[in-house]
Design an enzyme around this catalytic site. Structure first.
Site, mmCIF file in Angstrom:
data_model
loop_
_atom_site.group_PDB
_atom_site.id
_atom_site.type_symbol
_atom_site.label_atom_id
_atom_site.label_comp_id
_atom_site.label_asym_id
_atom_site.label_seq_id
_atom_site.Cartn_x
_atom_site.Cartn_y
_atom_site.Cartn_z
ATOM 1 N N HIS A 10 0.932 -1.012 -0.013
ATOM 2 C CA HIS A 10 -0.035 -0.252 -0.133
ATOM 3 C C HIS A 10 0.999 1.500 -0.151
ATOM 4 C CE1 HIS A 10 -3.524 -2.413 1.667
ATOM 5 N NE2 HIS A 10 -2.720 -2.946 2.258
ATOM 6 N N TYR A 39 -1.650 -1.696 9.199
ATOM 7 C CA TYR A 39 -0.706 -2.207 8.549
ATOM 8 C C TYR A 39 0.230 -2.990 9.582
ATOM 9 C CZ TYR A 39 -2.378 1.190 4.988
ATOM 10 O OH TYR A 39 -3.087 1.744 4.087
ATOM 11 N N HIS A 115 -2.371 -3.338 -3.496
ATOM 12 C CA HIS A 115 -3.674 -3.051 -3.150
ATOM 13 C C HIS A 115 -4.668 -2.882 -4.026
ATOM 14 C CE1 HIS A 115 -6.425 -0.134 -0.394
ATOM 15 N NE2 HIS A 115 -6.780 -1.737 -0.440
ATOM 16 N N LYS A 121 -8.661 1.686 -6.524
ATOM 17 C CA LYS A 121 -7.701 2.674 -6.248
ATOM 18 C C LYS A 121 -6.396 2.705 -6.975
ATOM 19 C CE LYS A 121 -9.388 2.356 -1.352
ATOM 20 N NZ LYS A 121 -8.982 2.906 -0.102
ATOM 21 N N CYS A 123 -3.746 2.812 -5.363
ATOM 22 C CA CYS A 123 -2.794 2.590 -4.166
ATOM 23 C C CYS A 123 -2.074 1.068 -4.486
ATOM 24 C CB CYS A 123 -3.352 2.244 -2.937
ATOM 25 S SG CYS A 123 -2.571 1.700 -1.716
#
Length: 135
Positions: A10, A39, A115, A121, A123
């Site tokens: 991420h 995380y 991710h 996204k 990400c």
């Protein structure tokens, strides 16, 4: 111990110079109702690797994949204008690669994934699945 099948990379979606280490992320996640940082590891721009959740704890970083994954985040991911960009520093790139090598050795059956493979996204603002496929 949990069965780990994925190591998910991420970014924090922060701009250069914006603090985004373990303490800040823990504060952000608690404000969203999480028990603590979601995380397992945070890689800062200076190449420091900070521990978030313990590996044996289920993360809170990728809906539907938390129970069987390790979440790794690097600080950054946005350019000065706030647009998605690969902002990893050389120290961050080296530290992230070294951390992922250690995790792959620990969990040889786990695949390294972005991710964005699981969510709509940008990400982590680069294709971690392709970049780390050979680890």
């Amino acid at each position: 111990m949990r069965q780990i099948t994925e190591i998910i990379v991420h970014c924090t979606a922060t701009r250069p110079g914006q603090p985004a280490g373990r303490k800040e992320i823990d504060r952000w996640h608690r404000a969203r109702g999480f028990r603590c940082i979601g995380y397992h590891y945070v890689v800062t721009p200076d190449g420091n690797v900070e521990t978030g959740r313990e590996e044996q704890e289920t993360g809170a970083h990728c809906l539907g994949h938390n129970a069987t994954s390790i979440g790794v985040v690097y600080s950054g991911g946005l350019d000065e204008s706030g647009h998605p960009a690969d902002t990893r520093t050389p120290a961050q790139r080296a530290a992230l690669t070294a951390l992922l090598r250690v995790l792959r050795a620990r969990y040889p059956q786990a695949r390294i994934r972005s991710h964005r493979d699981f969510a709509a996204k940008a990400c982590p603002c680069f294709d971690a699945t392709a970049e780390y496929a050979s680890l």
